[in-house]
Scaffold this motif. Structure first.
Motif, short mmCIF file in Angstrom:
data_model
loop_
_atom_site.label_atom_id
_atom_site.label_comp_id
_atom_site.label_asym_id
_atom_site.label_seq_id
_atom_site.Cartn_x
_atom_site.Cartn_y
_atom_site.Cartn_z
N CYS A 120 0.73 -1.12 0.07
CA CYS A 120 0.00 0.07 0.09
C CYS A 120 0.99 1.32 0.05
O CYS A 120 0.50 2.32 -0.62
CB CYS A 120 -0.70 -0.02 1.16
SG CYS A 120 -2.46 -1.17 1.06
N THR A 121 1.83 1.17 0.94
CA THR A 121 2.75 2.36 0.82
C THR A 121 3.42 2.47 -0.43
O THR A 121 3.96 3.81 -0.74
CB THR A 121 3.80 2.22 2.10
OG1 THR A 121 4.54 1.13 1.62
CG2 THR A 121 2.99 2.28 3.39
N TRP A 177 -9.68 9.17 6.94
CA TRP A 177 -8.63 9.56 5.90
C TRP A 177 -9.09 8.85 4.59
O TRP A 177 -8.30 8.06 4.12
CB TRP A 177 -7.22 9.34 6.13
CG TRP A 177 -6.25 10.02 5.09
CD1 TRP A 177 -6.37 11.08 4.53
CD2 TRP A 177 -5.18 9.42 4.93
NE1 TRP A 177 -5.45 11.34 3.78
CE2 TRP A 177 -4.52 10.39 4.01
CE3 TRP A 177 -4.22 8.43 5.41
CZ2 TRP A 177 -3.10 10.04 3.50
CZ3 TRP A 177 -3.09 8.19 4.94
CH2 TRP A 177 -2.56 9.11 4.11
N SER A 234 -6.99 8.02 1.44
CA SER A 234 -5.82 6.85 1.57
C SER A 234 -6.27 5.71 0.74
O SER A 234 -5.46 5.19 0.20
CB SER A 234 -5.65 6.22 3.00
OG SER A 234 -6.92 5.61 3.50
#
Lengths: 508, 537
Positions: B60-61, B491, B494
C-alpha cells in the motif's frame, strides 16, 4: 538382443508388413503365455509371476511414453497396408492402456487375495485385454478394429465373472456377455453394410479395400445419401456407444459395475471406456466425417441425454460401485461434448482435450477404486456410502486420496479434472454447441451433490463403531493396505493435483 | 532492468505480492502434510496470516510510486505451461484491487488470530483450511489472469464448505450441502460467461490486459455483450447473494464457524462484485445498460425486502447473515449507476463492509462462547459484565449503519449521491435502507447489552456465573478491524485516490454528477481532507 529379434521379425515379413511395429503387443502376448505356463508348472507354495507382471506393465508403459516423445509431433507412419497407423498420440494411448493394466493388476493383488481367487489367470486376461486395447488405439481398418475389440471383450467376459463364488459377479458376467454380444453384432452388421456398399462397383468411388478408413472416407463423401452408408454408420456408432456406455446403451452399467471385481470395474470404467472414445474419435473424424451434417445433431442429442441420465441416476445411489458407474456415464457425456466439438470444428485440439480428460479420469478413478479395494469386505459388490462414514478419522491417508480424487471428478480446482472440464467446455463454446455446454454445466452442478455427499459421509459423518471405540468396547479395525498400493495411490493423487497447476506438455 | 532475466519478477514489489499470496498457501500445504505439535501448527499459522498483512501494508505504501505495467503495479508473470491456451499466472494490483487486497489481508489476519487463539477440535486441519482460504482470497484480488481469478475463488470456496460441515452449528450438514450446490451453480454460470468471453473475443486468451485492449479496439456485438453480461451478472449475483438468489447466505453464515464466516462474508463474497466492476463491466460496456433496470429492482429487493426480513430476526447470527445480504444491495446499486462516483462508492463499500461484517461475526461468536446461545431475547444488560465487548459491538454496529467516522460512511454517501443523480425515486428508496439498518442494528445492540436482564440471562448467571469480558486474543482482531475502518473513515483519500484514478480511466464521469463540494465538506468529520468534488473520488 531386442534389435536382433526385431531384425528376425523383419526378415520374416512380406512386403509392407512390419512386425516390429506391434512388438509391444506381441511382447504382452508372449508374457501372458509365459505366465500361464509358469502357473501350470509352478510348485505349490512357490511365488507366481504376479509381481513381475505388474512391474513389467509399468516399465512398458514408461517405455512407451519415452518412445512417444522420440517421435516428432505430427509425424505418423502406416503399417500392414494401412491397417495400423502410429504417431505420438497412439504411442501415448498405448502407454495409457499399459498404465491402466498396471494399476488393475496392482489393485487385483489387494482384492483377489481377500476373495481367495487365484491371480495368475487374472493377470493373463488383463495382459491380453490390454494388448487388444493397444491395438485399438492404432487401427485404421474396420476388420482389425473388430478383431482387437473382441480380444478385449472376450477377456472381459471372463474377468467380470472372475469371483466365481459370488452370485453377483456371475450375474454381472452373464449380463455383460449378452449385452456386449449384442453390441458386437450391431457393430459387425454396421461394418458389413459399409463393406457391402463400398465394395459395390456400381456406386461412385467404390473401394478396393472397403475396410480401410481412408478409402471409406472418400467413398462416404461421394455417397452421403446412400441408405446403406447411413445405416452402416448408425450401427457402427451403436456398437461404440455401448463401449462408452452412452444413452441408450448404458443399461448394463449398474449391474455389471457392481458385480464385477473392483479392479475389473475400474478397468471397464477407464480403459474400456477410453478405448471406445479413441475408436469413436477416429471413426467420426475419419471415415464418417463426411456425414457430419447428420451425425453432429445425433451425437449432440446422445451427449445431452447421457449427461442428464448419468447425473440424475447417480443422485440417489447408495452403492459406491454403481455410483461410479452412473457418474461414469455422465463423464462419457462430457467427453462426447468434446467429440462433437472436434467433429464440428474438424481440428485436433478438442481431441487432445478429450484424451487429457480421459487421463485425468484414469488418475481419479483408479485412486477411488484403489480405496474401494482396500475397504471392500467379504462381499466385494456390497459397498455402500455408509461404509465410508468417518473414513477421514479412521485413516486420513485414504480419506485424503478419496477427497482429492472426488474433487477431481467433480471438477473442482485445483485438481486436474477442473482444467480438463474447462477445455471441453471451451471446445463446446468454440463449436457453438451452446445447448450442449449448458446441459454440461447443469450436469456438473448436479454432480457436485453426489460427489460432495460422498465426501461429506467420509469427512463429517462419524463412523458407526466410533461410539463403541470411545466406550472402549471395540477397537477400530486398522485398515490394512500394502506399502506399494499406498505409494501408487499417493502418486496418482499427486499427479492429479500437479496437473491442475501445470499442463505444459499439452500442445493445445 | 535486465530484460534477459527469465525470472518472472521485475521488481521487489512483484516478488512481495507473489510472496503474500504464496506464504499462506505454503503454510497450509505444510500443515496438510502431517501431524505436528499444536504449538508448531499455531506458529506456522501465525506466520501464514501475519506475513501477508505486513506485505500488503508495505505494498500500500509503495503503490503510488510503483512502476505500472498496463495499469498494474507489482506485475509478475509466471507461466504454468499453457501460454498457447492463453493461461498464465499473472499477478498485479491496480487501484481497485489494492484496497480490496489490503482488506483481504486484514480480515485474514483477524480471522487467523482468532482461530489460533481459539481451541477447536482438530485445530491443525482448521488452521490449514483457513490458511487455504486466506491464500485464495488474496490470490483472487491479485490475479490479472481471469482463469486464476476464478481458480483462486474456488480454492477459497472449498475449505468454506468443509469448515462449515465439520465445525459448523446445529444445521451444519444441511447448510454445507445447500451452500455447496447453490454456490457451484453460481460459479458454473460465471465460468460459462468467462468461457464465452474467452471464445467470443476470438483471441482465445484469459489474460485480462490483452482482452481489455483487444475488446476496446474490437468490441463484441451488442447481442453477445448483452447475453454474456447477463450470464455473468446472474452468476456473480448468486455468489454475492443478489436478491432473490440469497437464500444460501443466512443459513450458511449462521452455521459457519466464526473464522470461516468472517472470511467468506467479509472477503470471498466480494468476488462477484469485484468481477462485475473489474472484469465484466469494462469488457462488456454495452451489455451493462441492457440489465440496469433489472439490477436496480433486484438491488432494491436486497435493501428493502431483505432489510425487513433482517428486522424480524431473533437470532444474532441469522440477523448478521441477512444484514450482510442486505448491504450487498448498496454495492449493486453503485454498480448499476455505471459512473465513477457510484462504482468508487461500491468499492469503498466492499472494503468497509468486509471489515465490519468480519468484526460483527467475530463478536457474535464471542457472545455465543459466553452465553451458549445467540438468541437475542435471552440477553439484556450484558454491558455491566462485558463493557468492552458492548462498546466494540456498538461501534461495529454504528459502522455498519454508516455513521461518519467509519469507512462505510464514504461508501454509502457516494453510492447514494450517484443513485440519487441517476433516479430520485430509487435514491429515496435506497436511503430508507439506512433507517432499516439503524433499527435492526441498534435493536440488537440494545437487546444484548443494555436494558434489564432477561429471565434466561438471570438463570445463566445463576448457573454459570457472570460472563467474562473479552480476552486479549479476542480484542486484538476486533481492534485491528475497527482501526482500519476508522483510519479510512477519517482519511478516505488513503484508498479513494487510487480507486478514483483507476475508475476515471475506465468509466466516463458523465452522466453522473459529482458530490457538491460544500455538502460533502460539511458532512466530513475530518477537516484537513481536501474534499473538492473532482478530487475526492
Amino acid at each position: 538382443m531386442l534389435t536382433q529379434a526385431a531384425e528376425t521379425f523383419r526378415s520374416l515379413a512380406p512386403n509392407g508388413v512390419d512386425w516390429s511395429s506391434i512388438a509391444p503387443e506381441i511382447a504382452l502376448g508372449v508374457w501372458a503365455l509365459y505366465v500361464l505356463l509358469r502357473e501350470a508348472f509352478r510348485k505349490p507354495g512357490s511365488r507366481g509371476a504376479a509381481t513381475f507382471t505388474t512391474i513389467f506393465l509399468l516399465l512398458f508403459s514408461l517405455l512407451c511414453v519415452r518412445n512417444a516423445f522420440a517421435i516428432p509431433a505430427g509425424a505418423s507412419a502406416s503399417f500392414f497396408g494401412g491397417m495400423i497407423e502410429q504417431s505420438r498420440t497412439t504411442e501415448l494411448l498405448r502407454a495409457f492402456f499399459l498404465f491402466s493394466g498396471f494399476l488393475t493388476t496392482l489393485l487385483g493383488g489387494t482384492l483377489l487375495k481377500k476373495q481367495g481367487v487365484p491371480q495368475a489367470e487374472f493377470d493373463v486376461l488383463i495382459l491380453l485385454a490390454t494388448a487388444g486395447l493397444m491395438l485399438l488405439a492404432q487401427v485404421r481398418d474396420f476388420i482389425l478394429l473388430f478383431v482387437a475389440l473382441e480380444t478385449m471383450s472376450i477377456s472381459m467376459y471372463v474377468l467380470v465373472a472372475y469371483i466365481r463364488h459370488s452370485a453377483s459377479s456371475l450375474e454381472a458376467g452373464i449380463k455383460y456377455l449378452t449385452q456386449s454380444g449384442l453390441s458386437s453384432a450391431l457393430l459387425l452388421a454396421g461394418i458389413a453394410l459399409l463393406f457391402g456398399a463400398a465394395g459395390n462397383t456400381a456406386l461412385p468411388g467404390a473401394c478396393a479395400d472397403p475396410f480401410s478408413f481412408r478409402e471409406l472416407r472418400v467413398f462416404i463423401f461421394l455417397n452421403q445419401g446412400n441408405a446403406f452408408v447411413l445405416g452402416g454408420a448408425a450401427l457402427v456408432l451403436c456398437g461404440l456407444f455401448f463401449k462408452i456406455a452412452a444413452v441408450p446403451f448404458q443399461i448394463w452399467v449398474g449391474d455389471v459395475y457392481q458385480g464385477a471385481p473392483t479392479p475389473v470395474t475400474a478397468y471397464l470404467g477407464v480403459a474400456s471406456k477410453a478405448a471406445g472414445f479413441v475408436l469413436l474419435v477416429n471413426v467420426v473424424t475419419g471415415p464418417l466425417l463426411p456425414l457430419r451434417g447428420v451425425l453432429l445433431p445425433l451425437l449432440s442429442a446422445v451427449a445431452i441425454l447421457t449427461i442428464l441420465f448419468g447425473n440424475l441416476a447417480a443422485l440417489g445411489q447408495q452403492n459406491v460401485k454403481r455410483l461410479m458407474g452412473l457418474s461414469g456415464i455422465a463423464h462419457a457425456g462430457y467427453l462426447l461434448m468434446g467429440v462433437c466439438a472436434a467433429m464440428a470444428l474438424n481440428v485436433d485440439w478438442p481431441i487432445v482435450a478429450v484424451y487429457f480428460y480421459l487421463f485425468t479420469y484414469l488418475l481419479a478413478s483408479y485412486a477411488i477404486f484403489g480405496v474401494m479395494s482396500v475397504l471392500s469386505g467379504e462381499d466385494d459388490s456390497a459397498q455402500t456410502l455408509n461404509d465410508y462414514a468417518g473414513l477421514m478419522k479412521r485413516d486420513s491417508f485414504l480419506g485424503g486420496i478419496l477427497a482429492v480424487s472426488l474433487g477431481s471428478l467433480a471438477g473442482i480446482p485445483p485438481m486436474a479434472g477442473f482444467v480438463a472440464k474447462l477445455f471441453l467446455f471451451i471446445a463446446a463454446f468454440t463449436a457453438h454447441l451452446y445447448w450442449l455446454a449448458a446441459v454440461g454445466l447443469f450436469g456438473v452442478v448436479v454432480s457436485i451433490y453426489y460427489y460432495f455427499n460422498w465426501m461429506r459421509v467420509a469427512v463429517f459423518v462419524p463412523c458407526k463403531t466410533e461410539d463403541e471405540v470411545e466406550a472402549g468396547t471395540l477397537k477400530a479395525a486398522p485398515i490394512a493396505s500394502g506399502f506399494w498400493l499406498r505409494t501408487v495411490l499417493t502418486t496418482l493423487a499427486l499427479i492429479t493435483v500437479c496437473l491442475g497447476f501445470w499442463q505444459g506438455f499439452l500442445a493445445l | 532492468m535486465d530484460t534477459s532475466c527469465t525470472c518472472p519478477f521485475t521488481h521487489v514489489g512483484s516478488a512481495v505480492l507473489f510472496a503474500s499470496v504464496a506464504v499462506p498457501l505454503i503454510c497450509a500445504a505444510l500443515l496438510y502434510l502431517g501431524s505436528v505439535p499444536k504449538m508448531v501448527a499455531k506458529v506456522m499459522a501465525a506466520i501464514g496470516f501475519t506475513v501477508p498483512l505486513v506485505l500488503a501494508l508495505y505494498l500500500c505504501t509503495q503503490f503510488a510510486d510503483a512502476v505500472k505495467i498496463s495499469g498494474y503495479a507489482f506485475y509478475s508473470d509466471a507461466s504454468l505451461g499453457l501460454p498457447a491456451a492463453g493461461i498464465s499466472l499473472k499477478l498485479g494490483l491496480n487501484g481497485i484491487a489494492l484496497p480490496l487486497f489490503a482488506m483481504a489481508a486484514i480480515v485474514s489476519f483477524a480471522a487467523g488470530i482468532y482461530a489460533i487463539a481459539g481451541n477447536q477440535d482438530r485445530q491443525q486441519l482448521y488452521l490449514a483450511l483457513l490458511l487455504t482460504m486466506a491464500g485464495g482470497v488474496l490470490g483472487l484480488f491479485a490475479s490479472i489472469d481471469i482463469f486464476f481469478f476464478y481458480f483462486f475463488h474456488e480454492l477459497a470456496l472449498i475449505p468454506t464448505f468443509i469448515m462449515i460441515g465439520i465445525w459448523g452449528g446445529t444445521a451444519r450438514r444441511v447448510a454445507a450441502i445447500e451452500m455447496t450446490i447453490y454456490l457451484t451453480l453460481g460459479a458454473m454460470l460465471v465460468l460459462a460467461g468467462l468461457v464465452a468471453l474467452y471464445v467470443g473475443s476470438g483471441i482465445a486468451t484469459f489474460d485480462f490486459i490483452t482482452l481489455r485492449d483487444y475488446l476496446a479496439a474490437n468490441p463484441l456485438s451488442l447481442v453477445t455483450q448483452k447475453w454474456v453480461y447477463g450470464l455473468l451478472l446472474i452468476g456473480f449475483g448468486v455468489l454475492v447473494s443478489l436478491f432473490p438468489f440469497h437464500t444460501w447466505a443466512p443459513r450458511g453464515y449462521a452455521n459457519a464457524p466464526a473464522s470461516a464466516a468472517m472470511l467468506h462474508a467479509g472477503v470471498l463474497k466480494k468476488f462477484g462484485l469485484y468481477g462485475l466492476i473489474q472484469i465484466a463491466a469494462p469488457l462488456l460496456p454495452d451489455g451493462v445498460g441492457q440489465w440496469t433496470n433489472l439490477l436496480v429492482v433486484l438491488a432494491l429487493g436486497n435493501i428493502l425486502v431483505i432489510g425487513f426480513i433482517t428486522m424480524a430476526q431473533k437470532d444474532l447470527r441469522y440477523m448478521l447473515g441477512y444484514s450482510s445480504v442486505m448491504h450487498m444491495g448498496y454495492a449493486f446499486l453503485g454498480i448499476a449507476t455505471m459512473g465513477v462516483l457510484g462504482l468508487s462508492g461500491a468499492v469503498i463499500m466492499m472494503f468497509a463492509h468486509g471489515l465490519t461484517i468480519a468484526a460483527l461475526f467475530l463478536m457474535a461468536d464471542c457472545v455465543e462462547k459466553r452465553a451458549g446461545t445467540t438468541e437475542m431475547a435471552s440477553f439484556g444488560g450484558m454491558a455491566h459484565e462485558t463493557p468492552v465487548l458492548a462498546a466494540l459491538f456498538s461501534a461495529a454496529i454504528f459502522a455498519s449503519v454508516g455513521l461518519p467516522g467509519f469507512a462505510n460512511f464514504w461508501g454509502e454517501l457516494s453510492i447514494f449521491t450517484a443513485v440519487f443523480n441517476m433516479n430520485h425515486l430509487v435514491g429515496a428508496l435506497a436511503v430508507l435502507g439506512i433507517i432499516i439498518s439503524a433499527i435492526y442494528g441498534l435493536r440488537a445492540s440494545a437487546a444484548l447489552f443494555f436494558g434489564s436482564r432477561s429471565a434466561a440471562y438471570e438463570k445463566r448467571i445463576a448457573a454459570n456465573g457472570k460472563p467474562a469480558d473479552l480476552t486479549f486474543a479476542e480484542k486484538l482482531p476486533i481492534l485491528v478491524l475497527l482501526g482500519a475502518l476508522m483510519f479510512v473513515g477519517f482519511w478516505p483519500r488513503s484508498i479513494s485516490d487510487s480507486i478514483n484514478a483507476e475508475m476515471s480511466a475506465k468509466y466516463p464521469a458523465a452522466p453522473v454528477q459529482q458530490v457538491v463540494p460544500s455538502a460533502a465538506a460539511s458532512l466530513s468529520q475530518d477537516g484537513d481532507v481536501a474534499l473538492s468534488g473532482e478530487r475526492k473520488f
